[in-house]
Design an enzyme around this catalytic site. Sequence first.
Site, PDB file in Angstrom:
ATOM      1  N   HIS A 174       0.731  -1.242   0.040  1.00  0.00           N
ATOM      2  CA  HIS A 174      -0.635   0.313  -0.032  1.00  0.00           C
ATOM      3  C   HIS A 174       0.576   1.140  -0.119  1.00  0.00           C
ATOM      4  CE1 HIS A 174      -3.188  -2.625   2.154  1.00  0.00           C
ATOM      5  NE2 HIS A 174      -3.753  -2.186   0.854  1.00  0.00           N
ATOM      6  N   LYS A 207     -18.231  -5.307   7.052  1.00  0.00           N
ATOM      7  CA  LYS A 207     -16.835  -5.700   7.268  1.00  0.00           C
ATOM      8  C   LYS A 207     -16.665  -6.092   8.498  1.00  0.00           C
ATOM      9  CE  LYS A 207     -13.972  -5.385   3.531  1.00  0.00           C
ATOM     10  NZ  LYS A 207     -12.712  -4.279   2.749  1.00  0.00           N
ATOM     11  N   ARG A 254      -1.825  -5.368  -8.040  1.00  0.00           N
ATOM     12  CA  ARG A 254      -1.255  -7.103  -8.027  1.00  0.00           C
ATOM     13  C   ARG A 254      -0.999  -7.377  -8.874  1.00  0.00           C
ATOM     14  NH1 ARG A 254      -2.212  -7.858  -1.880  1.00  0.00           N
ATOM     15  NH2 ARG A 254      -4.109  -7.811  -3.487  1.00  0.00           N
ATOM     16  N   SER A 257      -3.292  -7.876   2.837  1.00  0.00           N
ATOM     17  CA  SER A 257      -3.347  -7.593   4.363  1.00  0.00           C
ATOM     18  C   SER A 257      -4.318  -8.767   4.958  1.00  0.00           C
ATOM     19  CB  SER A 257      -4.723  -6.587   4.592  1.00  0.00           C
ATOM     20  OG  SER A 257      -4.039  -5.597   4.258  1.00  0.00           O
TER      21      SER A 257
END
Length: 158
Positions: free
Chosen positions: A17, A41, A90, A127
């Site tokens: 990040h 979440k 990514r 993460s």
Amino acid sequence: MSCAICPGSFDPITRGHVDVIERAHRMFDEVVVVVARNSAKSYLFSDEERLDLAQEAVKHIPHVRVELVDGLIADYAKKIHANAIVKGVRGSADYDSELPMSLLNRHLSGVETVFVMGEPSLAHIASSFVKELARYGGPYEDLVPANVAQALKEKVES
């Protein structure tokens, strides 16, 4: 003056990040790191912890600020007159998941999304992987900024 936002849950912020934020800083005059709140979440870190960890992790980058934001990213982008939303990618899986969101954000706000290819040496960092490594005693310290490594250690040991 150009402004970009880099949104995410940052639970927690990783070296990947930070790399994307540093590169966004080179493209825009100002970068706002948006720590998103999503009541649907479940996070390891609280909203305030995620905000504090992100602020510490990017404090070395000039003209970057961190905000905790409720609601739609598109609304926030319009509110602050952002020129772009910057997202790190990514690989193809990230692109496939980010493309529909970028199109929706453009539809809602008129703000374009800029995809920044992740640094290949950091492409394996997520993460979710970092949290799993921390929970099970694996090595994660080199995947996150030092302040995050310390916070993860304290969180999983408590």
